[in-house]
Design a protein around this motif. Structure first.
Motif, PDB file in Angstrom:
ATOM      1  N   SER A 109       0.505  -1.319  -0.097  1.00  0.00           N
ATOM      2  CA  SER A 109      -0.314   0.472   0.037  1.00  0.00           C
ATOM      3  C   SER A 109       0.601   1.508   0.499  1.00  0.00           C
ATOM      4  CB  SER A 109      -1.086   0.108   1.417  1.00  0.00           C
ATOM      5  OG  SER A 109      -2.067  -1.345   0.472  1.00  0.00           O
ATOM      6  N   ILE A 110       2.159   0.919   0.596  1.00  0.00           N
ATOM      7  CA  ILE A 110       2.966   2.260   0.800  1.00  0.00           C
ATOM      8  C   ILE A 110       4.370   2.557   0.414  1.00  0.00           C
ATOM      9  CG2 ILE A 110       0.876   3.172   2.317  1.00  0.00           C
ATOM     10  CD1 ILE A 110       3.061   2.883   4.756  1.00  0.00           C
ATOM     11  N   PHE A 111       4.898   3.454   0.194  1.00  0.00           N
ATOM     12  CA  PHE A 111       6.659   3.092   0.098  1.00  0.00           C
ATOM     13  C   PHE A 111       6.610   4.539   1.050  1.00  0.00           C
ATOM     14  CE2 PHE A 111       5.625   4.728  -3.557  1.00  0.00           C
ATOM     15  CZ  PHE A 111       5.568   6.510  -4.125  1.00  0.00           C
ATOM     16  N   VAL A 112       7.878   4.805   1.759  1.00  0.00           N
ATOM     17  CA  VAL A 112       8.453   5.796   2.283  1.00  0.00           C
ATOM     18  C   VAL A 112       9.858   6.521   2.505  1.00  0.00           C
ATOM     19  CG1 VAL A 112       7.699   4.611   4.713  1.00  0.00           C
ATOM     20  CG2 VAL A 112       9.944   4.534   3.803  1.00  0.00           C
ATOM     21  N   GLU A 113      10.528   7.917   2.484  1.00  0.00           N
ATOM     22  CA  GLU A 113      11.055   8.251   2.051  1.00  0.00           C
ATOM     23  C   GLU A 113      12.565   7.537   1.831  1.00  0.00           C
ATOM     24  OE1 GLU A 113      12.659  11.669   5.142  1.00  0.00           O
ATOM     25  OE2 GLU A 113      10.784  12.400   4.223  1.00  0.00           O
ATOM     26  N   VAL A 114      12.736   6.919   2.417  1.00  0.00           N
ATOM     27  CA  VAL A 114      14.334   6.418   2.087  1.00  0.00           C
ATOM     28  C   VAL A 114      14.143   5.833   1.320  1.00  0.00           C
ATOM     29  CG1 VAL A 114      14.482   7.240   4.456  1.00  0.00           C
ATOM     30  CG2 VAL A 114      13.833   4.627   3.899  1.00  0.00           C
ATOM     31  N   ASN A 115      12.880   5.292   0.852  1.00  0.00           N
ATOM     32  CA  ASN A 115      13.107   4.626  -0.259  1.00  0.00           C
ATOM     33  C   ASN A 115      13.471   4.619  -1.603  1.00  0.00           C
ATOM     34  OD1 ASN A 115       9.815   2.169   0.705  1.00  0.00           O
ATOM     35  ND2 ASN A 115      12.045   2.165   1.503  1.00  0.00           N
ATOM     36  N   ARG A 116      14.852   4.963  -2.382  1.00  0.00           N
ATOM     37  CA  ARG A 116      15.284   5.789  -3.077  1.00  0.00           C
ATOM     38  C   ARG A 116      15.025   5.364  -4.320  1.00  0.00           C
ATOM     39  NH1 ARG A 116      22.043   5.768  -1.528  1.00  0.00           N
ATOM     40  NH2 ARG A 116      21.780   6.267   0.593  1.00  0.00           N
ATOM     41  N   ASN A 117      15.000   3.877  -4.443  1.00  0.00           N
ATOM     42  CA  ASN A 117      14.608   3.583  -6.071  1.00  0.00           C
ATOM     43  C   ASN A 117      12.941   4.069  -6.337  1.00  0.00           C
ATOM     44  OD1 ASN A 117      16.887   2.350  -6.520  1.00  0.00           O
ATOM     45  ND2 ASN A 117      16.056   0.125  -6.110  1.00  0.00           N
ATOM     46  N   LEU A 118      11.749   3.708  -5.657  1.00  0.00           N
ATOM     47  CA  LEU A 118      10.513   4.168  -6.122  1.00  0.00           C
ATOM     48  C   LEU A 118      10.642   5.328  -5.783  1.00  0.00           C
ATOM     49  CD1 LEU A 118       8.576   0.726  -3.860  1.00  0.00           C
ATOM     50  CD2 LEU A 118       9.616   0.976  -5.905  1.00  0.00           C
ATOM     51  N   VAL A 119      11.133   5.968  -4.911  1.00  0.00           N
ATOM     52  CA  VAL A 119      10.432   8.009  -4.726  1.00  0.00           C
ATOM     53  C   VAL A 119      11.715   8.248  -6.240  1.00  0.00           C
ATOM     54  CG1 VAL A 119      11.455   9.622  -4.206  1.00  0.00           C
ATOM     55  CG2 VAL A 119      10.437   8.179  -2.516  1.00  0.00           C
ATOM     56  N   LYS A 120      12.446   7.910  -6.825  1.00  0.00           N
ATOM     57  CA  LYS A 120      13.279   8.099  -7.605  1.00  0.00           C
ATOM     58  C   LYS A 120      12.618   7.652  -9.033  1.00  0.00           C
ATOM     59  CE  LYS A 120      17.184   9.516 -10.039  1.00  0.00           C
ATOM     60  NZ  LYS A 120      18.559   9.107  -9.966  1.00  0.00           N
ATOM     61  N   ALA A 121      11.850   6.598  -9.393  1.00  0.00           N
ATOM     62  CA  ALA A 121      11.095   6.106 -10.192  1.00  0.00           C
ATOM     63  C   ALA A 121       9.586   6.771  -9.989  1.00  0.00           C
ATOM     64  CB  ALA A 121      10.583   4.903 -10.040  1.00  0.00           C
ATOM     65  N   LEU A 128       2.564  10.654  -9.538  1.00  0.00           N
ATOM     66  CA  LEU A 128       1.123  11.710  -8.665  1.00  0.00           C
ATOM     67  C   LEU A 128       1.153  10.587  -7.647  1.00  0.00           C
ATOM     68  CD1 LEU A 128      -1.283  14.235 -10.768  1.00  0.00           C
ATOM     69  CD2 LEU A 128       0.979  13.862  -9.709  1.00  0.00           C
ATOM     70  N   THR A 129       1.784  11.885  -6.552  1.00  0.00           N
ATOM     71  CA  THR A 129       1.614  10.406  -5.553  1.00  0.00           C
ATOM     72  C   THR A 129       1.250  11.518  -4.494  1.00  0.00           C
ATOM     73  OG1 THR A 129       4.018  12.140  -4.260  1.00  0.00           O
ATOM     74  CG2 THR A 129       4.510  10.546  -5.772  1.00  0.00           C
ATOM     75  N   GLU A 130       0.058  10.966  -3.339  1.00  0.00           N
ATOM     76  CA  GLU A 130      -0.576  11.686  -2.002  1.00  0.00           C
ATOM     77  C   GLU A 130      -0.223  10.997  -0.707  1.00  0.00           C
ATOM     78  OE1 GLU A 130      -3.513  10.250  -3.744  1.00  0.00           O
ATOM     79  OE2 GLU A 130      -4.004   8.235  -3.205  1.00  0.00           O
ATOM     80  N   THR A 131      -0.006  11.177   0.063  1.00  0.00           N
ATOM     81  CA  THR A 131       0.452  11.154   1.685  1.00  0.00           C
ATOM     82  C   THR A 131      -0.963  10.117   1.642  1.00  0.00           C
ATOM     83  OG1 THR A 131      -1.066  12.929   2.918  1.00  0.00           O
ATOM     84  CG2 THR A 131       0.634  12.849   2.636  1.00  0.00           C
ATOM     85  N   ALA A 132       0.090   8.606   2.665  1.00  0.00           N
ATOM     86  CA  ALA A 132      -0.834   7.817   3.230  1.00  0.00           C
ATOM     87  C   ALA A 132      -1.933   8.415   3.860  1.00  0.00           C
ATOM     88  CB  ALA A 132       0.259   6.800   4.060  1.00  0.00           C
ATOM     89  N   GLU A 266       8.090   7.307   7.894  1.00  0.00           N
ATOM     90  CA  GLU A 266       8.503   8.831   8.109  1.00  0.00           C
ATOM     91  C   GLU A 266       8.456   9.109   6.414  1.00  0.00           C
ATOM     92  OE1 GLU A 266      11.354  13.054   8.813  1.00  0.00           O
ATOM     93  OE2 GLU A 266      11.648  10.523   9.466  1.00  0.00           O
ATOM     94  N   GLY A 267       7.519  10.079   6.028  1.00  0.00           N
ATOM     95  CA  GLY A 267       6.807  10.367   4.481  1.00  0.00           C
ATOM     96  C   GLY A 267       6.345   9.469   3.855  1.00  0.00           C
ATOM     97  N   ALA A 268       5.486   8.454   4.618  1.00  0.00           N
ATOM     98  CA  ALA A 268       4.282   7.529   3.884  1.00  0.00           C
ATOM     99  C   ALA A 268       3.998   8.338   2.630  1.00  0.00           C
ATOM    100  CB  ALA A 268       4.399   6.695   4.638  1.00  0.00           C
ATOM    101  N   ILE A 269       3.745   7.411   1.790  1.00  0.00           N
ATOM    102  CA  ILE A 269       2.856   7.532   0.357  1.00  0.00           C
ATOM    103  C   ILE A 269       2.617   7.235  -0.545  1.00  0.00           C
ATOM    104  CG2 ILE A 269       3.853  10.125   0.485  1.00  0.00           C
ATOM    105  CD1 ILE A 269       6.663   9.180  -1.993  1.00  0.00           C
TER     106      ILE A 269
END
Length: 547
Positions: A109-121, A128-132, A266-269
């Motif tokens: 359902s979510i990923f977080v701000e330290v998830n480098r690959n997903l955030v960058k992709a 478009l992202t939305e907060t959890a 932290e930063g779940a989106i």
């Protein structure tokens, strides 16, 4: 992120004159284009890569293989096999009331701000992202509660961040601070796997050891937290609630590393429209031929080192295709593959959690009476833990008296042909929900005739005026994350690669993506000759800039 390259420049040429001429041309190309050609590229024969599985690991493998191949000027043909009718693997959505405008996550359902690959992709593909939980109704004063089967041991109000922090410190002392510090230390160690000199790693066991992470994987979460001064009350009431909702496992079972991953929220989106869109975009960018509804039956290694893959689509006859490399991007134990000759390294057969996900819509709110609450409403997200004094140890059937892992009120939607809005709920449980359980949590005091007649009534037997829509799914969602110090091999045999060994280390969309990138890097590195210092520096510089 950098690479440790084991490859190099060009092979020797028979003609000394031709050698000097090509060397001069090669040098001008390197300095002019800042790119290093690959050995064998002059033959212009595409590398043929098969990827089995179109989830996070498979999509990331294809995506990064294309990036490496384009940069190093080697032609590739990538074929992705997926037995399901969709991409994304355990990241997929379903539509409430079959309405495409109301997708809800059925899996990851979510990923977080330290998830480098997903955030960058997400940024790269303009998703478009939305907060959890941004769509939750906010009809309750409490956004989150932890229930132990008897009472709410912790409730968090929909108020200021600092007020909730103050409440945690008042109730649990320094335990939240120690947990936060420990989580950050552990996550920082893990992030070393993304960078040189550890990345790309040919052995996950060696990389975990080099990153000093075995201290966390060798211990259960309970042992790891106690050793680091985190109180038993905070561990049971807060941290265990997180390991249960994320992995369906209690602290005496799950290892310490995954316990810390659960606290890095932290930063779940999430991606608007579904997180699967990341992997769909990766596959499209890779230029791969994606074969949906296609099962791979066998992989056979031929005398010349190439691999013959046998696959079937629907009821069609088996098709044989030849490849130079094959990547198995899903748990091998569930793949149904015959591999010949036998693999050099056969992954352990490890148990996976059977997670039942129930989505449903109803005009009724969750009943406070069911939760022994005197309030007018219950928290919109209900996590669970074990009551004090109940120790189930490392048992897999560790749900305890609550009977479920979590209940989330996702949003309110307009029901078809009705004027009222209905609540959309999501429940994680170790078993299929009974009709009686659903009726009880909704506070229903009536029973449908169809329910009375059913042998084992389930949610589908409840009246449509009470449950207007539902969807049930059983996942083998993640492995039981027992403490361990060794992990599966990445290369199972010459030219046969495996991404899912990382799941017993950390099981997330991000770590599967990391292993996909890692396998892509190992394959690309195998295309290069013996490296020199210039090539090594070029590889590292390019990866930090491009990936």
């Amino acid at each position: 992120m950098g690479y440790s390259s084991t490859t190099g420049a060009m092979g020797a040429f028979r003609s000394l004159f031709l050698f000097f001429w090509i060397t001069a041309w090669y040098s001008s190309l390197v300095y002019a284009d800042n790119q290093v050609p690959l050995r064998g590229a002059e033959e212009n024969q595409p590398k043929r890569i098969a990827v089995i599985g179109a989830g996070s690991g498979g999509a990331s493998t294809a995506h990064f293989l294309r990036k490496y191949a384009d940069y190093f000027k080697v032609p590739v043909n990538i074929t992705v096999y997926e037995r399901a009718s969709y991409v994304g693997g355990r990241s997929t959505t379903v539509n409430v009331f079959d309405d495409p405008s109301i997708p809800v996550e059925l899996g990851a359902s979510i990923f977080v701000e330290v998830n480098r690959n997903l955030v960058k992709a997400a940024k790269e593909f303009g998703l478009l992202t939305e907060t959890a939980f941004s769509a939750r109704p906010r009809d309750s004063d409490d956004s989150l509660g932890v229930w132990d089967g008897q009472r709410f041991v912790y409730q968090q109000q929909d108020t200021s961040f600092w007020w909730n922090i103050a409440k945690l410190l008042w109730k649990y002392g320094l335990a939240p601070v120690r947990t936060q510090r420990l989580m950050k230390q552990t996550v920082n160690k893990f992030l070393g796997l993304y960078e040189s000199p550890l990345f790309p790693f040919s052995s996950l066991s060696d990389a975990a050891n080099a990153a000093s992470l075995l201290d966390a994987t060798v211990s259960t979460g309970a042992e790891f937290l106690e050793r680091n001064g985190v109180s038993a009350d905070f561990s049971r009431e807060i941290i265990q609630a997180s390991t249960r909702v994320n992995y369906g496992q209690n602290l005496p079972l799950i290892h310490g590393l995954e316990t810390m991953v659960c606290m890095a929220a932290e930063g779940a989106i999430s991606i608007q429209g579904g997180n699967w869109r990341i992997f769909d975009a990766m596959l499209k960018a890779s230029g791969a031929e994606v074969r949906l509804n296609t099962s791979v039956a066998s992989i056979n290694q031929k005398e010349d080192g190439t691999l013959s893959v046998s696959s079937t689509t629907g009821h069609s006859a088996a098709e044989q295709s030849e490849f130079d490399e094959v990547v198995i991007a899903g748990p091998l134990q569930e793949a149904g593959l015959t591999i010949s000759p036998e693999l050099d390294h056969v992954p352990d057969r490890i148990p996976y959690v059977e997670l039942h996900v129930t989505l449903f819509a109803s005009p009724h709110r969750i009943s406070p009476q069911y939760f022994n609450s005197g309030a007018s409403s219950v928290p919109e997200t209900i996590l669970t833990t074990l009551p004090q004094g109940l120790d189930l140890g490392s048992r897999r059937d560790g749900v305890g008296p609550t009977g479920f892992w979590s209940i989330s009120t996702l949003q309110k939607v307009k029901a078809p042909s009705q004027s009222e809005e209905h609540y959309v709920y999501k429940i994680f449980s170790p078993q299929r929900l009974s009709a009686q359980f659903v009726a009880d949590i909704l506070g229903l005091d009536r029973e449908a005739e169809s329910t009375k007649a059913a042998t084992n009534p389930t949610i589908g037997d409840l009246p449509r005026e009470d449950v207007s829509w539902f969807y049930e799914k059983t996942w083998h969602s993640y492995p039981y994350l027992y403490p361990r110090v060794t992990f599966e091999e990445i290369s199972l045999a010459p030219h046969i690669w495996y991404t899912s060994g990382i799941e017993s280390f950390i099981s997330t969309m991000e770590t599967s993506s990391l292993m996909g990138k890692n396998v892509a890097a190992l394959i690309a590195r195998s295309w290069l000759d013996k490296p020199d210092q210039d090539t090594e520096e070029e590889w590292n510089h390019w990866d930090k800039a491009e990936l």
